[in-house]
Write a protein that holds these residues in place. Sequence first.
Motif, PDB file in Angstrom:
ATOM      1  N   ILE A 150      -8.932  -8.692  -2.234  1.00 38.38           N
ATOM      2  CA  ILE A 150     -10.257  -8.231  -1.798  1.00 38.38           C
ATOM      3  C   ILE A 150     -11.166  -9.420  -1.509  1.00 38.38           C
ATOM      4  N   ALA A 151     -11.168 -10.403  -2.396  1.00 36.41           N
ATOM      5  CA  ALA A 151     -12.019 -11.583  -2.195  1.00 36.41           C
ATOM      6  C   ALA A 151     -11.622 -12.334  -0.926  1.00 36.41           C
ATOM      7  N   ILE A 152     -10.328 -12.513  -0.713  1.00 35.28           N
ATOM      8  CA  ILE A 152      -9.861 -13.236   0.475  1.00 35.28           C
ATOM      9  C   ILE A 152     -10.215 -12.479   1.748  1.00 35.28           C
ATOM     10  N   LEU A 153     -10.003 -11.162   1.742  1.00 35.39           N
ATOM     11  CA  LEU A 153     -10.324 -10.366   2.935  1.00 35.39           C
ATOM     12  C   LEU A 153     -11.823 -10.371   3.235  1.00 35.39           C
ATOM     13  N   LEU A 154     -12.648 -10.290   2.201  1.00 36.05           N
ATOM     14  CA  LEU A 154     -14.100 -10.334   2.427  1.00 36.05           C
ATOM     15  C   LEU A 154     -14.531 -11.684   2.975  1.00 36.05           C
ATOM     16  N   LEU A 155     -13.983 -12.754   2.408  1.00 39.43           N
ATOM     17  CA  LEU A 155     -14.316 -14.084   2.929  1.00 39.43           C
ATOM     18  C   LEU A 155     -13.857 -14.239   4.376  1.00 39.43           C
ATOM     19  N   ALA A 156     -12.692 -13.705   4.699  1.00 40.89           N
ATOM     20  CA  ALA A 156     -12.200 -13.773   6.073  1.00 40.89           C
ATOM     21  C   ALA A 156     -13.107 -12.979   7.014  1.00 40.89           C
ATOM     22  N   ALA A 157     -13.580 -11.813   6.571  1.00 42.64           N
ATOM     23  CA  ALA A 157     -14.482 -11.006   7.402  1.00 42.64           C
ATOM     24  C   ALA A 157     -15.810 -11.717   7.622  1.00 42.64           C
ATOM     25  N   SER A 198     -12.113  -4.718  16.720  1.00 44.28           N
ATOM     26  CA  SER A 198     -12.393  -6.123  16.415  1.00 44.28           C
ATOM     27  C   SER A 198     -11.700  -6.518  15.114  1.00 44.28           C
ATOM     28  N   ARG A 199     -11.454  -7.814  15.017  1.00 43.90           N
ATOM     29  CA  ARG A 199     -10.768  -8.335  13.837  1.00 43.90           C
ATOM     30  C   ARG A 199     -11.616  -8.145  12.582  1.00 43.90           C
ATOM     31  N   ARG A 200     -12.919  -8.327  12.692  1.00 46.14           N
ATOM     32  CA  ARG A 200     -13.749  -8.210  11.482  1.00 46.14           C
ATOM     33  C   ARG A 200     -13.776  -6.785  10.962  1.00 46.14           C
ATOM     34  N   HIS A 201     -13.752  -5.795  11.848  1.00 41.80           N
ATOM     35  CA  HIS A 201     -13.697  -4.406  11.382  1.00 41.80           C
ATOM     36  C   HIS A 201     -12.343  -4.097  10.751  1.00 41.80           C
ATOM     37  N   LEU A 202     -11.298  -4.690  11.292  1.00 39.86           N
ATOM     38  CA  LEU A 202      -9.971  -4.534  10.699  1.00 39.86           C
ATOM     39  C   LEU A 202      -9.926  -5.153   9.304  1.00 39.86           C
ATOM     40  N   LEU A 203     -10.566  -6.296   9.127  1.00 46.01           N
ATOM     41  CA  LEU A 203     -10.615  -6.939   7.813  1.00 46.01           C
ATOM     42  C   LEU A 203     -11.393  -6.096   6.804  1.00 46.01           C
ATOM     43  N   VAL A 204     -12.479  -5.480   7.252  1.00 51.27           N
ATOM     44  CA  VAL A 204     -13.243  -4.605   6.357  1.00 51.27           C
ATOM     45  C   VAL A 204     -12.403  -3.392   5.973  1.00 51.27           C
ATOM     46  N   SER A 205     -11.669  -2.826   6.927  1.00 48.34           N
ATOM     47  CA  SER A 205     -10.791  -1.693   6.621  1.00 48.34           C
ATOM     48  C   SER A 205      -9.707  -2.088   5.626  1.00 48.34           C
ATOM     49  N   ALA A 206      -9.138  -3.260   5.803  1.00 53.92           N
ATOM     50  CA  ALA A 206      -8.111  -3.741   4.871  1.00 53.92           C
ATOM     51  C   ALA A 206      -8.699  -3.959   3.479  1.00 53.92           C
ATOM     52  N   THR A 207      -9.930  -4.439   3.418  1.00 52.90           N
ATOM     53  CA  THR A 207     -10.599  -4.622   2.131  1.00 52.90           C
ATOM     54  C   THR A 207     -10.801  -3.286   1.435  1.00 52.90           C
TER      55      THR A 207
END
Length: 125
Positions: A102-109, A58-67
């Motif tokens: 980090i802030a942008i990725l967390l907000l996106a997640a 899922s995209r949200r798990h990918l965003l958490v991994s990127a964070t």
Amino acid sequence: MGWIPVGVPPSSGSSVSSVPPLHIAGSEGPLSWLLLAAAGVTTVLFGLSLVVTYRRRSRRHLLVSATLAALLSRSVVGLLTVRWLLSAGSHHLLEHGLDAVIAILLLAAVYDSTTTTCAERRPNT
């Protein structure tokens, strides 16, 4: 606690006591160990997040991994700076840049987790 500009030697009137304890010359040992511990824990979390991302796809798990990857990068930047492999100016630019990432990725997640798709509305079977 006073502010000491980066790259400017302290004047004869300034005292070492105004410098934060972990930034005093010769105290790189404790800071290095702290950064190594942070990097180790973040590496484990990043590895686990990659496993979850692979399983869930899922995209949200990918965003958490990127964070978590960006968080791990902050520890690496700190270690490079403590070991004098990175200048103080580069350190601050990279650290604040990674903070923004980090802030942008967390907000996106968070945003991604609040929006639903048709596939997510179906009950788990």
